[in-house]
Design a protein around this motif. Structure first.
Motif, PDB file in Angstrom:
ATOM      1  N   ASN A 140      52.736  36.267   6.073  1.00  0.00           N
ATOM      2  CA  ASN A 140      52.116  35.498   4.949  1.00  0.00           C
ATOM      3  C   ASN A 140      52.856  34.639   4.051  1.00  0.00           C
ATOM      4  OD1 ASN A 140      49.841  34.560   3.255  1.00  0.00           O
ATOM      5  ND2 ASN A 140      50.279  36.609   1.764  1.00  0.00           N
ATOM      6  N   ALA A 158      55.391  30.948   3.645  1.00  0.00           N
ATOM      7  CA  ALA A 158      55.572  29.390   3.993  1.00  0.00           C
ATOM      8  C   ALA A 158      57.036  29.134   3.725  1.00  0.00           C
ATOM      9  CB  ALA A 158      54.824  28.406   3.491  1.00  0.00           C
ATOM     10  N   LEU A 201      51.433  32.141   1.693  1.00  0.00           N
ATOM     11  CA  LEU A 201      50.457  31.387   1.990  1.00  0.00           C
ATOM     12  C   LEU A 201      49.089  31.555   1.472  1.00  0.00           C
ATOM     13  CD1 LEU A 201      51.281  31.657   5.885  1.00  0.00           C
ATOM     14  CD2 LEU A 201      51.354  29.392   4.696  1.00  0.00           C
TER      15      LEU A 201
END
Length: 248
Positions: free
Chosen positions: A180, A182, A225
């Protein structure tokens, strides 16, 4: 260290000599590792990141990460062996945030130290770095487990000291897991700051190999994310430094 049928891909030793780094995708990295040993305990290896201790030296500064640390050594022509637990030390020249202090971290779990996966990774590093630096008679080796956690309120900082060198000879950064998150892009620079390359470790066993005296490296902050779900980046960092002039 590469498929001889594909002459368009420079060998890893050649890439470490010039430009001073290599990015190896997990699909290529896995057979390189398994040619030297097993990865039978990989699930337990990955799970061990769920049991890392907070980094007390960064927590006070609001930069949260978890880690464990271990020290090893190896002669040029002998096996890698675990050393007694000891502190991690970097000079201010290499770590402006936490240099010139002995930092004691929780040790890597003994089952991981003596497990198949870490042993295979260390054999790979020993063979590769020994090939690049054949004059080195003995290596001082440090292994770091890192978990960088991110939240909606605070980005995770894999390299809070910014673009840097580690003060060693060679570095392996191996992605174990990411959940999860970025970004987390690795950037490679000349000492003068010119960008040489960038890539993101996204899949298990994706790896960065670095000739530390030649280039600087950093990793961009990571963010979730999905804001309200757990987010982390798990990596193994292995450093090799010539101990011919004394360990340190």
């Amino acid at each position: 260290m590469h498929n001889p049928a594909d002459s368009s891909v420079p060998s890893l030793p050649d890439q470490l000599l010039s430009p001073g780094f290599a990015f190896v995708e997990g699909d290529r990295m896995k057979p390189l590792l398994t040619s030297l040993g097993a990865l039978m305990d990989w699930p337990d290896f990955v799970d061990s990141w769920n049991h890392l201790a907070p980094d007390p030296y960064l927590a006070a500064k609001g930069r949260f990460r978890r880690r464990r640390h271990g020290t090893f050594s190896a002669p040029a022509d002998g096996p890698v062996v675990a050393e007694p637990h000891q502190p991690h030390f970097q000079s201010l020249q290499y770590n402006t945030l936490q240099g010139d202090i002995q930092r004691w971290f929780e040790p890597i779990d003994a089952a991981i130290v003596h497990g198949d996966t870490l042993g295979t990774i260390l054999r790979f590093c020993h063979q590769l770095f020994g090939h690049v630096a054949p004059a080195t008679k003995r290596w001082h080796i440090e292994v770091h487990q890192f978990r960088i956690e991110a939240s909606a309120d605070a980005a995770g900082e894999p390299t809070p000291e910014g673009s840097h060198r580690d003060g060693v000879d060679y570095v392996l950064v191996l992605l174990v897991d990411r959940e999860n998150i970025a970004s987390g892009t690795t950037t490679i620079h000349t000492p003068e700051g010119r960008l040489l390359g960038d890539f993101t470790l996204t899949h298990a066993l994706d790896a960065a190999l670095i000739h530390d005296p030649v280039v600087y490296h950093g990793v961009t902050p990571v963010r979730p994310l999905v804001a309200d779900l757990p987010a982390h980046r798990d990596v193994l960092v292995v450093t090799f430094k010539s101990a011919d002039g004394g360990i340190g």
